[in-house]
Design a protein around this motif. Structure first.
Motif, PDB file in Angstrom:
ATOM      1  N   HIS A 145      -9.505  -5.175  -0.393  1.00 55.28           N
ATOM      2  CA  HIS A 145      -9.846  -4.351   0.756  1.00 55.28           C
ATOM      3  C   HIS A 145      -9.301  -2.951   0.554  1.00 55.28           C
ATOM      4  CE1 HIS A 145      -5.849  -6.038   1.525  1.00 55.28           C
ATOM      5  NE2 HIS A 145      -5.599  -4.882   2.106  1.00 55.28           N
TER       6      HIS A 145
ATOM      7  N   CYS B 163       1.454  -5.291   2.455  1.00 57.91           N
ATOM      8  CA  CYS B 163       0.098  -5.629   2.869  1.00 57.91           C
ATOM      9  C   CYS B 163       0.093  -7.041   3.435  1.00 57.91           C
ATOM     10  CB  CYS B 163      -0.861  -5.549   1.696  1.00 57.91           C
ATOM     11  SG  CYS B 163      -2.523  -6.107   2.126  1.00 57.91           S
ATOM     12  N   PRO B 164      -0.389  -7.216   4.662  1.00 59.27           N
ATOM     13  CA  PRO B 164      -0.395  -8.529   5.291  1.00 59.27           C
ATOM     14  C   PRO B 164      -1.477  -9.455   4.748  1.00 59.27           C
ATOM     15  CG  PRO B 164      -1.352  -6.918   6.760  1.00 59.27           C
ATOM     16  CD  PRO B 164      -0.902  -6.169   5.544  1.00 59.27           C
TER      17      PRO B 164
ATOM     18  N   HIS C  74       0.851  -1.181   0.000  1.00 61.90           N
ATOM     19  CA  HIS C  74       0.000   0.000   0.000  1.00 61.90           C
ATOM     20  C   HIS C  74       0.892   1.238   0.000  1.00 61.90           C
ATOM     21  CE1 HIS C  74      -3.772  -2.127   0.867  1.00 61.90           C
ATOM     22  NE2 HIS C  74      -3.089  -2.870   1.712  1.00 61.90           N
TER      23      HIS C  74
ATOM     24  N   GLU D  95      -2.113  -1.765   9.675  1.00 63.57           N
ATOM     25  CA  GLU D  95      -3.225  -1.843   8.738  1.00 63.57           C
ATOM     26  C   GLU D  95      -4.465  -2.351   9.443  1.00 63.57           C
ATOM     27  OE1 GLU D  95      -2.430  -3.588   4.974  1.00 63.57           O
ATOM     28  OE2 GLU D  95      -4.508  -3.428   4.319  1.00 63.57           O
TER      29      GLU D  95
END
Ligand code: ZN
Ligand code: ZN
Ligand code: ZN
Ligand code: ZN
Lengths: 162, 162
Positions: free
Chosen positions: B107, B100-101, B89, B122
């Motif tokens: 999302h 991003c996990p 991100h 996040e």
DNA sequence: AGCCAATGGGTTATAGAGTAACATATCTGA
DNA sequence: TCAGATATGTTACTCTATAACCCATTGGCT
């Protein structure tokens, strides 16, 4: 119930400008800070419409209006002042600035930004600010500022597609 | 009930990195896009910790790791790819990028950003995305992307003050 | 194998956004 | 009117991002 925001409707924009400048004068007076000619001029330029303006665009406008060169620090200092006083907001995703229609009342920076026409609509949804606060609190986070920048198409521009 | 996010806890970060890279490989394979050495290397560097990294910081890290100069377009192209694939991100307020996990699941970009330690957490709160969607819908706005960037102090850093 | 089109990456130069540091001007209150 | 504080001018610079062009690699295809 859907309600069209002012920024997307035909409206007497001189009225917007007049109100914004009057509010700015009142606020600065009551706070004992100086709304100088330059700061007022920058604020007025920002209010030319409901679209965020970049610092360098403002520089050019200033140079044209004053028929002499204006350097970056000049405009950035004015912008810093206006930001501190809550008279404008910064739109991070655009590196640009827009006038706040309700300075004086403390609130977060929540915007809908149309990628087609460039209009930025400021939201006034305390419930949203509250929910964000709550989510942050649940993770042990102390909120200082919120910046919500929603990008997409405003009512006018989405309609134009169809 | 308060729950401390992973980014703010002691944790096996090698595990974070491993999972992220594995997920990236799987996703790119299933989508038929190429996770090249360069792209993988940039993603790995971004995952060094839970703090957003600027493009120029990444450039330096790349140059050091590869013992040769790396020019801006090189790293920006890799970042563009990773953004398109949802593997990272962009944090607008910092001009920086973070892993991003949970790529793969669509999302929005919702973050809590600690100004003290630099960690970006996040959020995964569909209800929040929904409420934002609803607010936008009420004004006739069609949402394409959401960027929520909440700044303040994470649990660790707020505690350190007291 | 040999070729081709597509994609990815290297290189140079430049655009766009923001700030540091210092000089000058302008206000404000004693 | 003088001194300190605030505001603006000026120069130079840093940081962030992209344009344009060329070359290398990849992966079908014949
Ligand atoms: Zn506002
Ligand atoms: Zn529009
Ligand atoms: Zn994510
Ligand atoms: Zn922290």
């Amino acid at each position: 119930m859907e309600h069209t925001p002012i920024a997307c409707s035909h409206h007497d924009h001189d009225h917007c400008i007049h109100d914004a400048l009057a509010a700015a004068r009142d606020l600065c007076l009551s706070r004992g800070v100086r709304l100088t000619d330059l700061r007022l001029q920058v604020l007025e330029l920002i209010w030319q419409n409901h679209k965020p303006l970049g610092a360098y665009t403002l520089m050019e406008m200033l140079a044209k209006a004053n028929t002499r060169r204006v350097a970056p620090p000049t405009v950035y200092r004015a912008l810093d002042f206006l930001l501190e006083q809550g008279l404008i907001h910064r739109i991070n995703v655009l590196n640009a600035f827009i006038g706040c229609p309700s300075p004086g009342t403390k609130h977060q920076s929540h915007f809908l930004i149309c990628r087609a026409c460039g209009v930025a609509i400021e939201l006034d949804e305390p419930a949203l600010s509250q929910q964000i606060l709550q989510v942050a609190k649940d993770t042990g986070f102390t909120v200082e500022t919120q910046a919500l920048e929603v990008s997409g198409l405003c009512g006018n521009c989405a309609g134009a597609d169809a």
